[in-house]
Design an enzyme around this catalytic site. Structure first.
Site, short mmCIF file in Angstrom:
data_model
loop_
_atom_site.label_atom_id
_atom_site.label_comp_id
_atom_site.label_asym_id
_atom_site.label_seq_id
_atom_site.Cartn_x
_atom_site.Cartn_y
_atom_site.Cartn_z
N ASP A 143 3.00 1.90 -8.33
CA ASP A 143 2.91 1.01 -7.17
C ASP A 143 2.96 -0.45 -7.60
O ASP A 143 1.98 -1.00 -8.09
CB ASP A 143 1.59 1.31 -6.42
CG ASP A 143 1.36 0.31 -5.30
OD1 ASP A 143 0.19 0.12 -4.91
OD2 ASP A 143 2.34 -0.30 -4.84
N SER A 149 13.95 -14.30 0.21
CA SER A 149 15.37 -14.00 0.47
C SER A 149 15.91 -15.11 1.38
O SER A 149 15.21 -15.53 2.30
CB SER A 149 15.49 -12.65 1.19
OG SER A 149 16.78 -12.51 1.79
C1 ZSS Z 1 -1.09 8.37 -1.44
C2 ZSS Z 1 -0.91 7.38 -0.30
S1 ZSS Z 1 -2.39 7.42 0.61
C3 ZSS Z 1 -1.77 7.76 2.05
N1 ZSS Z 1 -1.30 8.97 2.20
N2 ZSS Z 1 -1.71 6.81 2.94
C4 ZSS Z 1 -0.69 6.00 -0.80
C5 ZSS Z 1 -1.55 4.96 -0.45
C6 ZSS Z 1 -1.30 3.70 -0.94
C7 ZSS Z 1 -0.24 3.49 -1.75
CL1 ZSS Z 1 0.06 1.89 -2.35
C8 ZSS Z 1 0.61 4.52 -2.10
C9 ZSS Z 1 0.38 5.77 -1.62
C1 ZSS Z 2 0.92 -4.43 -0.57
C2 ZSS Z 2 1.06 -3.20 0.26
S1 ZSS Z 2 -0.14 -1.98 -0.29
C3 ZSS Z 2 0.40 -1.51 -1.80
N1 ZSS Z 2 1.68 -1.36 -2.08
N2 ZSS Z 2 -0.54 -1.23 -2.69
C4 ZSS Z 2 0.77 -3.41 1.71
C5 ZSS Z 2 -0.13 -4.38 2.12
C6 ZSS Z 2 -0.39 -4.51 3.46
C7 ZSS Z 2 0.27 -3.66 4.38
CL1 ZSS Z 2 -0.06 -3.80 6.08
C8 ZSS Z 2 1.16 -2.69 3.96
C9 ZSS Z 2 1.41 -2.57 2.62
#
Ligand code: ZSS
Ligand code: ZSS
Length: 407
Positions: free
Chosen positions: A113, A277
């Site tokens: 991630d 972008s």
């Molecule tokens: C495993 C899922 S939890 C879910 N099923 N909402 C998940 C959560 C946050 C990130 Cl950043 C990536 C994956």
């Molecule tokens: C930065 C990502 S969460 C992740 N990728 N660990 C994120 C933040 C806020 C919203 Cl509302 C949706 C996604």
């Protein structure tokens, strides 16, 4: 991030604070006397290093200038590279990648991630009711685990999912890359979204260590710990639609992309791979000037953009409408909607219309949920898997830049 249709809630990834703990070394344990045989492959390459080893073997203190010479040599030694395959779950909702932790190695499959910076895993410290099929890390079953006394972590993701626990230092291997004394965050609690996601044993953050949530001392990400051993401090993503992709560390595979890489500077002030972008286009029209500030985020499934751009896009999709029961724009699954194009510096990235067709919302497969949705409430746009899987992307920590290329 499983920003699944009905979960388009605005919440925020956790933010942590400053510096990280040094990865620490352990001395040699025990002694052994071995009959020496000449090593036919040994090539004498560095006097000071050999001299230093001789001093070390006989316990003599190493003179400061010799220590400095050895340090210079070690820094310039050939570096490593690595690659690991990542597998798309149904609808490319997340991409799962194998890692190994501990001695003997415990194999888990986690979500890489780039939008967070904690390496956390399901663990034997969790209540049994919160584990439904996931593999767990057992620190007591690893001879190299060492509890980081007094440290804890807690993280909440954009979709409202969360987890928390305590921390161990242990050996972590990804592909052929190994980091001894990596901070491994053992879960004690996870929210239902994780419990109900049987194939995902945790997350490996590839964001900047500044937002690692370990307290009292935030810890380094795997990438931050491994990058000094890499040929060059970067990793690349090659996510694919419904097929295994790959993460490469330390090198750019020229066979993985076509045309030129468009480079754009990264703003890591929020701990993310942020960039701006210059504009976008719908279908074959010319690029409209419209600054879009967002993050490259492998942990978010969809492409979340400013509401005005989302409306402009769906105004060109027959039958598209905002469906509050689904929490986003839906439209008839055929015909294929127009491509979405966004600028990266003086280049462009094209998200093909069939990638915007994210997933059918009904078994009759009549209506589809859009892969492009609004970023309202987040504070920035999110170039998630829908945008990333059309490209080969270079996350370059050395140049603090992102490189996007077609493939
Ligand atoms: C495993 C899922 S939890 C879910 N099923 N909402 C998940 C959560 C946050 C990130 Cl950043 C990536 C994956
Ligand atoms: C930065 C990502 S969460 C992740 N990728 N660990 C994120 C933040 C806020 C919203 Cl509302 C949706 C996604």
């Amino acid at each position: 991030m499983l920003l699944y249709p009905t979960l388009l809630t605005a919440a925020f990834a956790a933010t942590g604070m400053a510096a990280a703990a040094p990865a620490h070394t352990t001395g040699n344990k025990g002694t052994a006397s071995l009959v020496q045989v000449r090593n036919p492959n040994f090539e004498f390459r560095h006097g000071p290093l050999a001299l230093a080893k001789a001093y070390q073997k006989f316990g003599a203190p190493i003179p400061e200038d010799l220590r400095a010479a050895v340090a210079r040599f070690r820094r310039n030694q050939k570096r490593q590279t690595g690659t690991v395959e990542t597998d798309a779950e149904k609808h490319d909702v997340e991409y799962l990648t194998p890692i190994s932790i501990g001695t003997p190695p415990q194999d888990l499959i986690v979500d890489f991630d780039t939008g967070s910076s904690d390496l956390w895993v399901f663990s034997t410290e969790m209540a049994a009711k919160d584990i439904k099929g996931q593999a767990v890390y057992d620190p007591n079953n690893s001879s190299t685990s060492e509890k980081l006394q007094g440290s804890t972590w807690q993280i909440t993701y954009g979709d409202g999912s969360s987890s928390s626990g305590d921390v161990y230092l242990d050996t972590v291997t990804i592909g052929n890359l190994t980091v001894p004394n990596q901070a491994v965050e053992a879960a004690k609690k996870v929210s239902d979204e994780f419990t109900d996601d049987p194939n995902n044993d945790g997350l490996l953050g590839l964001g900047f260590s500044s937002i690692n949530t370990v307290q009292p001392t935030p810890q380094n990400t795997f990438f931050d710990n491994v990058k000094k051993n890499l040929d060059t401090p970067l990793f690349t993503t090659d996510l694919k639609h419904g097929a295994p992709g790959s993460y490469n560390f330390g090198y750019i595979d020229p066979a993985a992309y076509i045309g030129n890489i468009s480079w754009t500077p990264v703003d890591n002030s929020q701990g993310f791979w942020g960039f701006t972008s210059p504009g976008y286009a719908v279908g074959t029209e010319t690029l409209r000037n419209h600054s879009i500030s967002g993050i490259a985020d492998t942990g978010t499934t969809l492409l979340l953009l400013p509401k005005s751009i989302v409306k402009a896009y769906y105004s060109e999709v027959q039958g598209a409408q905002y469906d509050s029961s689904q929490g986003g724009y839906v439209f008839p699954c055929s015909p294929t909607p127009p491509d979405f194009v966004f600028g990266v510096n003086n280049g462009i990235v094209t998200v093909p219309g069939d990638m915007v067709l994210y997933a059918p919302i009904d078994s009759a497969n009549q209506n589809c949920f859009g892969g492009i949705q609004s970023d309202t409430g987040i504070g920035f746009s999110i170039f998630g898997d829908v945008a990333l899987k059309t490209s080969f992307v270079v996350f370059d920590a050395g140049g603090l830049q992102l490189g996007w290329a077609a493939k």
